[in-house]
Design a protein around this motif. Structure first.
Motif, PDB file in Angstrom:
ATOM      1  N   LEU A  82       9.600  36.214  65.601  1.00  0.00           N
ATOM      2  CA  LEU A  82      10.683  35.691  64.771  1.00  0.00           C
ATOM      3  C   LEU A  82      12.040  35.885  65.128  1.00  0.00           C
ATOM      4  O   LEU A  82      12.948  35.020  65.075  1.00  0.00           O
ATOM      5  N   GLU A  83      12.314  37.316  65.194  1.00  0.00           N
ATOM      6  CA  GLU A  83      13.792  37.791  65.651  1.00  0.00           C
ATOM      7  C   GLU A  83      14.143  37.140  67.149  1.00  0.00           C
ATOM      8  O   GLU A  83      15.103  36.563  67.184  1.00  0.00           O
ATOM      9  N   ASP A  84      13.285  36.694  68.007  1.00  0.00           N
ATOM     10  CA  ASP A  84      13.664  36.072  69.523  1.00  0.00           C
ATOM     11  C   ASP A  84      13.848  34.687  69.068  1.00  0.00           C
ATOM     12  O   ASP A  84      14.809  34.268  69.576  1.00  0.00           O
ATOM     13  N   CYS A  85      12.994  34.159  68.123  1.00  0.00           N
ATOM     14  CA  CYS A  85      13.266  32.647  67.828  1.00  0.00           C
ATOM     15  C   CYS A  85      14.697  32.403  67.137  1.00  0.00           C
ATOM     16  O   CYS A  85      15.472  31.485  67.652  1.00  0.00           O
ATOM     17  N   LEU A  86      14.792  33.336  66.143  1.00  0.00           N
ATOM     18  CA  LEU A  86      16.272  33.072  65.431  1.00  0.00           C
ATOM     19  C   LEU A  86      17.260  33.383  66.340  1.00  0.00           C
ATOM     20  O   LEU A  86      18.379  32.749  66.221  1.00  0.00           O
ATOM     21  N   ALA A  87      17.449  34.397  67.382  1.00  0.00           N
ATOM     22  CA  ALA A  87      18.434  34.575  68.256  1.00  0.00           C
ATOM     23  C   ALA A  87      18.679  33.477  69.167  1.00  0.00           C
ATOM     24  O   ALA A  87      19.926  33.164  69.230  1.00  0.00           O
ATOM     25  N   LEU A  88      17.486  32.684  69.644  1.00  0.00           N
ATOM     26  CA  LEU A  88      17.642  31.659  70.358  1.00  0.00           C
ATOM     27  C   LEU A  88      18.270  30.446  69.963  1.00  0.00           C
ATOM     28  O   LEU A  88      19.285  29.780  70.141  1.00  0.00           O
ATOM     29  N   GLY A  89      17.904  30.392  68.542  1.00  0.00           N
ATOM     30  CA  GLY A  89      18.632  29.441  67.613  1.00  0.00           C
ATOM     31  C   GLY A  89      19.969  29.299  67.469  1.00  0.00           C
ATOM     32  O   GLY A  89      20.661  28.543  67.534  1.00  0.00           O
ATOM     33  N   ARG A  90      20.586  30.779  67.331  1.00  0.00           N
ATOM     34  CA  ARG A  90      21.912  30.943  67.349  1.00  0.00           C
ATOM     35  C   ARG A  90      22.578  30.810  68.472  1.00  0.00           C
ATOM     36  O   ARG A  90      23.765  30.415  68.522  1.00  0.00           O
ATOM     37  N   ALA A  91      21.984  30.753  69.757  1.00  0.00           N
ATOM     38  CA  ALA A  91      22.668  30.862  71.061  1.00  0.00           C
ATOM     39  C   ALA A  91      22.596  29.362  71.526  1.00  0.00           C
ATOM     40  O   ALA A  91      23.519  29.065  72.359  1.00  0.00           O
ATOM     41  N   VAL A  92      21.918  28.481  70.984  1.00  0.00           N
ATOM     42  CA  VAL A  92      21.922  27.053  71.525  1.00  0.00           C
ATOM     43  C   VAL A  92      22.356  26.066  70.525  1.00  0.00           C
ATOM     44  O   VAL A  92      22.737  26.128  69.255  1.00  0.00           O
TER      45      VAL A  92
END
Length: 427
Positions: free
Chosen positions: A132-142
């Motif tokens: 989930l942390e990977d997912c949230l970090a990706l969401g912030r980057a895109v």
């Protein structure tokens, strides 16, 4: 006098949550779960929907364990002392156990790409897609129009590419193999999946080997991806979806045997042969030479182990006849998709299911139906009166009947095989 057995579970994923839920009502079991992630347990299968913006993170949370279960989030285990029956955490705390369950899951595979790592670790802009942390970090980057490259065209890579496209990123999917989801699909089914991704605006490259990652600036931020043929792809975000491997460092250091596939070896009671007080399940467990890496198998194992630990006579695990299903709901197309053409309402839904042996052996019967207009593809492999495998893409109205026949290893009905693939015996 009733004796309470201390059960310590290392790992806080779906397998651990399922086991804790099952054992929560057993008075003889005092269950402690040591979960490394800071979040409450969640449904990992739905991470792509969180990344796509369809679900908020709290929507994919799993039911809370029973009140009698102690769940320690953010507890990273440093070592296992089998002789003293204790688990030591990195913060210095200890948990003593009568029964230890390893549910440590798996780690993403990090390919040996030039420039991927610098002195401070992975280059800025490089992301795994596992937690989930990977997912949230990706969401912030895109953001809308962010150039993103997904490396790997398996189940995880396809899900990540589709979710990033739904957020408006300009996505390129680089797959080293001949077609998408090579482990589950044949070329015909993969072609429909590829067309679906292209409709969303994803640029798909197969038989495409990535050589390295380009970076710039003092922080080593990603600027592009170099392919083996010399071509360069611009990228502000790179997603590594190159598969996973079982996370077994703790088990190995504790002297437990690993199998040929790299998982912790367990028997039919999911017990390790070196220590009757240690069990393993989920992505880290290798049973009968099989490392499943699937949520359905992990849940089957958790249910079986709960019965074993509850003292049910004859309880055990006999394996999982896994059916992989990927449901791709309808998404609106991003603004940059299909430039110059009228914008459709969105990319329609697509369902994919695969199970068993989809490559026939000599003497097997194969029934295959393909309808490009309707975006449908169906194929089954039959040996005698038993279903041996199948691939279904598009309308999966027939998947229930086929899944029951496959999972139960049941004899097929005495009807023409064509009828198994159609609702009414034919188009």
């Amino acid at each position: 006098m009733r004796t309470t057995r201390r059960v310590v579970v290392v790992g806080g994923g779906m397998a651990a949550a399922r086991l804790a839920q099952q054992l929560g009502g057993v008075p003889e079991a005092a269950v402690t779960v040591l979960g490394e992630e800071p979040h409450a347990p969640y449904n990992r299968v739905l991470l792509a929907e969180v990344l796509a913006g369809r679900y908020a993170p709290e929507v994919i949370a799993l039911p809370r364990p029973a009140p009698g279960v102690a769940w320690r989030a953010g507890a990273r285990v440093a070592r296992i002392d089998r002789s003293a029956h204790r688990v030591v955490c990195e913060d210095g705390t200890e948990e003593r156990y009568d029964t230890l369950v390893l549910a440590t899951g798996s780690n993403p595979v990090l390919p040996p790409l030039h420039g991927l790592f610098g002195p401070g670790g992975a280059a800025a802009g490089v992301h795994a897609f596992r937690t989930l942390e990977d997912c949230l970090a990706l969401g912030r980057a895109v953001r809308e129009g962010t150039p993103a490259v997904v490396i790997g065209g398996g189940l995880l890579g396809v899900s990540a590419a589709r979710a990033l496209a739904a957020r408006g990123a300009r996505v390129v999917l680089a797959q080293q193999g001949e077609h998408l989801m090579e482990r589950q699909l044949d070329a015909g089914a993969a072609a429909l999946l590829r067309a679906h991704l292209v409709e969303l605006g994803v640029e798909v490259h197969t038989e495409c080997r990535v050589r390295g990652v380009r970076t710039s600036g003092p922080g080593g931020r990603v600027t592009g991806v170099d392919l083996a043929d010399g071509f360069r792809l611009d990228a502000d975000v790179v997603v590594l979806a190159c598969g996973v491997r079982p996370r077994t460092g703790l088990a190995r250091e504790a002297g437990l045997a690993l199998g040929a596939r790299g998982g912790v070896v367990v028997d039919d009671t999911l017990r390790t042969p070196q220590d009757p007080d240690v069990h393993a399940l989920g992505d880290c467990a290798e049973h009968d030479g099989v490392l499943y890496g699937l949520a359905g198998a992990a849940q089957d194992q958790a249910d079986a182990l709960a019965r074993v630990l509850s003292g049910e006579e004859g309880a055990g695990y006999a394996g999982t006849r896994a059916l992989i299903r990927l449901t791709l709901p309808q998404y609106a197309l991003p603004a940059h998709a299909l430039p110059g053409a009228p914008q459709p309402a969105g990319a329609g839904p697509l369902d994919v299911a695969a199970f068993g042996q989809t490559t026939p052996h000599p003497g097997d019967d194969v029934v295959q139906l393909a309808d490009a207009t309707r975006g449908a593809y169906r194929k089954i492999v039959v040996r005698g009166d038993r279903l041996r495998g199948g691939i279904l893409v598009g309308d999966l109205g027939s998947v229930g009947t086929l899944a029951r026949a496959w999972e139960g290893d049941e004899a097929l009905p005495a009807t023409p095989l064509l009828h198994l693939l159609t609702h009414d015996g034919g188009y």
